[in-house]
Write a protein that holds these residues in place. Structure first.
Motif: not given
Length: 409
Positions: A308-327
């Motif tokens: 989750l953190a890896t994708v959320a902090h991408l500089s050029n290929r980050r999705p417009r919306l990043v959604v995580g889950f917390a159990a």
């Protein structure tokens, strides 16, 4: 996808008409309203009374009906539907459709409609393979009519076998969902979803895992597909079928999952519902660890990559919306808010997975969920619902957040 949709079902005259009664029930189970038109031939196989009892609507049979045609009923029927299904579609009915004939209510409605049409052919194999029927089917496909089936199998005629059986009701329902999804709110969007647990090997036999069933993640992927998205589902080991219309990448470990996620980018939205193991064995034994009466072998752990953190902090290929889950098992909202800030994602979907969550059968492995949606604007508390309903609600929010394709990004 079928909830609140208005389906007009045209039942043609064939022995497969009995399946259309089950089709009505299946459509209504998914929240669709169903109106039925029956041809004169269809009424020799099933009755308007049966179709009306299942649809809870009046069944229409006549083009020149004094009650229905005072306001041009055949035009109204064609305009008020979101989708027209013809099942069974006989060779005769297909010929009328292909040539633009309109000598009864069913064919007049079809000619007067600009709505999507799904046809489920049903006829004798020789009729289906006849050159005239093949020409008609090709013309209808060129006109934009969608087909489901026919399937191959035994016919009503003794000793006859081959292609010509009407598709099963659930096959028609799934085809209807796909057809409606083609104009859904996520049409043209790529949605990436992760689901299930990961298995982190200790030796060739044992592994570290958790109780995630993958039901919520798979439901989200299916809901996104029904909304018209191109969906890539990266799934850990689960005992669930692949959702229809979804590109599924099966993985085992957290490292496998990260590699598959990175390979699936770019995406418009990424929803990380998988319960990824936080740790793995620092070194995997090449052979099964044996219990030989000596000291218990130490199990040294190392941290897994944070997908989750890896994708959320991408500089050029980050999705417009990043959604995580917390159990979580305690302080659910507070821990989820801290996780959202720490991981750098846009939203967190948090739930209580403790034994005291109040969910019958428990969240992990169960069919229900009660979640909190944490965004920059605040916290929304969603009441307990089926995981499918939670998925539909979440995907509706995703679609609203992304907006129509082509709008200002």
């Amino acid at each position: 996808m079928l909830a609140t949709k208005r389906i007009l079902l045209i039942i043609g005259g064939g022995i497969a008409a009995y399946k259309s009664l089950d089709l009505i029930r299946r459509l209504k189970e998914r929240g669709a309203s169903v109106r039925v038109i029956m041809t004169a031939a269809a009424q020799h196989f099933v009755t308007p009374l049966a179709a009306g009892a299942l649809s809870h609507e009046r069944v229409f049979t006549e083009l020149f009906d004094r009650e229905a045609e005072h306001d041009i009923g055949h035009i109204r029927l064609s305009r008020e539907a979101d989708l027209i299904i013809v099942a069974p579609a006989t060779a005769d009915l297909m010929a009328k459709m292909a040539h633009g004939l309109a000598d009864d209510l069913a064919s007049a409605v079809l000619l007067a409609s600009d709505k999507p049409v799904l046809v489920a052919p049903a006829m004798n194999p020789l009729m289906w393979s006849h050159a005239a029927t093949r020409r008609n089917a090709a013309q209808l496909a060129a006109d934009g009519v969608a087909f489901i089936g026919p399937n191959a199998g035994a016919m009503a005629e003794r000793g006859e076998d081959g292609p010509g059986r009407m598709a099963e009701p659930m096959e028609i329902v799934e085809a209807a969902e796909r057809l409606l999804a083609a104009s859904g709110p996520l049409k043209g969007r790529h949605v990436l979803v992760t689901s299930g647990p990961t298995h982190e090997p200790i030796d060739p036999v044992r592994y570290i895992a958790n109780r995630s069933s993958g039901k919520q993640g798979h439901a989200i992927a299916a809901a996104a597909a029904r909304a018209g998205a191109q969906v890539t589902l990266v799934s850990g080991p689960v005992n669930l079928p692949d959702p229809a219309g979804v590109d599924v990448r099966h993985v085992e470990s957290a490292r496998d999952m990260l590699a598959a996620v990175e390979a699936a980018l770019p995406a418009d939205a990424a929803i990380f519902a998988a319960a990824v193991a936080d740790w793995r064995a620092a070194s995997e034994a090449g052979e099964k660890l044996k219990k030989d009466g000596n000291a218990i072998p130490p199990l040294m752990l190392t941290e897994n990559p944070d997908i989750l953190a890896t994708v959320a902090h991408l500089s050029n290929r980050r999705p417009r919306l990043v959604v995580g889950f917390a159990a979580e098992t305690q302080n659910v909202v507070a821990y989820a808010q801290a996780k959202r800030a720490r991981k750098g994602c846009d939203w967190i979907v948090a739930n209580d997975v403790s034994q005291h969550s109040g969910i019958a059968g428990g969240v992990m492995g169960g069919d229900s969920n009660a979640v909190h949606l944490i965004t920059a604007e605040g916290v929304e508390h969603w009441p307990e619902a089926s995981k499918a309903a939670v998925a539909e609600k979440l995907i509706a929010r995703v679609a609203a957040s992304l907006g129509p394709l082509g709008a200002a990004e």
